[in-house]
Design an enzyme around this catalytic site. Structure first.
Site, PDB file in Angstrom:
ATOM      1  N   ALA A   1       0.851  -1.181   0.000  1.00 34.10           N
ATOM      2  CA  ALA A   1       0.000   0.000   0.000  1.00 34.10           C
ATOM      3  C   ALA A   1       0.893   1.239   0.000  1.00 34.10           C
ATOM      4  O   ALA A   1       1.686   1.438   0.924  1.00 34.10           O
ATOM      5  CB  ALA A   1      -0.905   0.012   1.223  1.00 34.10           C
ATOM      6  N   LYS A   2       0.778   2.049  -1.047  1.00 33.36           N
ATOM      7  CA  LYS A   2       1.584   3.272  -1.142  1.00 33.36           C
ATOM      8  C   LYS A   2       0.907   4.385  -0.344  1.00 33.36           C
ATOM      9  O   LYS A   2      -0.263   4.706  -0.560  1.00 33.36           O
ATOM     10  CB  LYS A   2       1.745   3.709  -2.598  1.00 33.36           C
ATOM     11  CG  LYS A   2       2.682   2.832  -3.396  1.00 33.36           C
ATOM     12  CD  LYS A   2       2.825   3.320  -4.827  1.00 33.36           C
ATOM     13  CE  LYS A   2       3.744   4.500  -4.948  1.00 33.36           C
ATOM     14  NZ  LYS A   2       4.005   4.840  -6.372  1.00 33.36           N
ATOM     15  N   ILE A   3       1.681   4.979   0.555  1.00 35.98           N
ATOM     16  CA  ILE A   3       1.198   6.054   1.403  1.00 35.98           C
ATOM     17  C   ILE A   3       2.083   7.278   1.158  1.00 35.98           C
ATOM     18  O   ILE A   3       3.309   7.190   1.305  1.00 35.98           O
ATOM     19  CB  ILE A   3       1.268   5.686   2.897  1.00 35.98           C
ATOM     20  CG1 ILE A   3       0.583   4.340   3.171  1.00 35.98           C
ATOM     21  CG2 ILE A   3       0.671   6.796   3.758  1.00 35.98           C
ATOM     22  CD1 ILE A   3      -0.905   4.352   2.998  1.00 35.98           C
TER      23      ILE A   3
END
Length: 238
Positions: free
Chosen positions: A92-94
């Site tokens: 998950a890219k944050i």
């Protein structure tokens, strides 16, 4: 001059057009994939969930990063946790902050130590890297994406910054450094030289990989032939 097979760095494809991703997937030197909302919008993606599931079904055995797309931290967490359910290979890219400059450090700490693989993106400074590493240390497998290409766009040499980031992560077992947004093929060799773990690049750049180590005399002749043939096709006269 190294060949592609000599490179230690892991090369990831950066894009959101599934046919192109699958073409790269057939190349054994492509070790993973990244996407982002800008690339997805450019590719005409409108059903995020369907796209993510389609990608993971087609690419189940290499890391793939999908980015959250909200500005609210609690909603980022919800989206990240849903993204993580798409597959064991999904990160998950944050973003390192939201648009109000609110840092996401507490969020990535919570996610990483809750078992979510995180890719912290849009990172530009060593101070950000330090703060991120402190929160990811000891958590799930994770990545820090430093946008070296955008750093270069400001007139700064990204190599010293990336080399320093490599040192900050040297003792971390669960965190990998990504050289993000490269601007040219040379960046892959630079990233490899300093010991960066991963570089993510678009198909335009990756398409130049067969030219690594090419004989420059032959390349010169090919260039001359290109100019000549194009002039002939154009029918130029003087």
């Amino acid at each position: 001059m190294k060949s592609v097979t000599d490179l230690r760095i892991k090369i990831f494809g950066d894009g959101a057009e599934l046919p192109g991703m699958l073409a790269l997937y057939r190349q054994p030197y492509i070790r993973g994939f990244t996407t982002n909302p800008t690339l997805m919008n450019k590719a005409g993606i409108r059903d995020y969930r369907a796209f993510a599931k389609e990608v993971v079904a087609a690419i189940p055995d290499r890391p793939v990063s999908f980015e959250v797309f909200t500005d609210e931290l609690d909603e980022m967490e919800r989206q990240a946790r849903e993204i993580a359910t798409c597959g064991d290979n999904v990160y998950a890219k944050i973003p390192v902050t939201n648009t109000r400059r609110e840092p996401t450090y507490d969020l990535i700490d919570r996610l990483s130590h809750g078992g979510v693989k995180v890719n912290v993106t849009a990172v530009m400074t060593l101070a950000q890297v330090q703060d991120i590493v402190a929160r990811l240390r000891g958590g799930a497998a994770s990545c820090v994406s430093v946008f070296a290409g955008r750093i270069a766009d400001t007139g700064r040499d990204p190599v010293p910054i990336m080399a320093a980031a490599v040192e900050l992560l040297r003792k971390e077992r669960n965190i990998e450094l990504i050289w993000a947004s490269p601007r040219e093929l040379l960046n892959i060799l630079q990233a490899d030289e300093i010991g960066c773990h991963i570089i993510t690049a678009t198909q335009d750049i990756l398409g130049k990989l067969p030219g690594v180590g090419k004989d420059l005399d032959e390349y010169s002749l090919e260039t001359v032939r290109m100019f000549y043939n194009d002039a002939q096709r154009a029918g130029f006269t003087l």
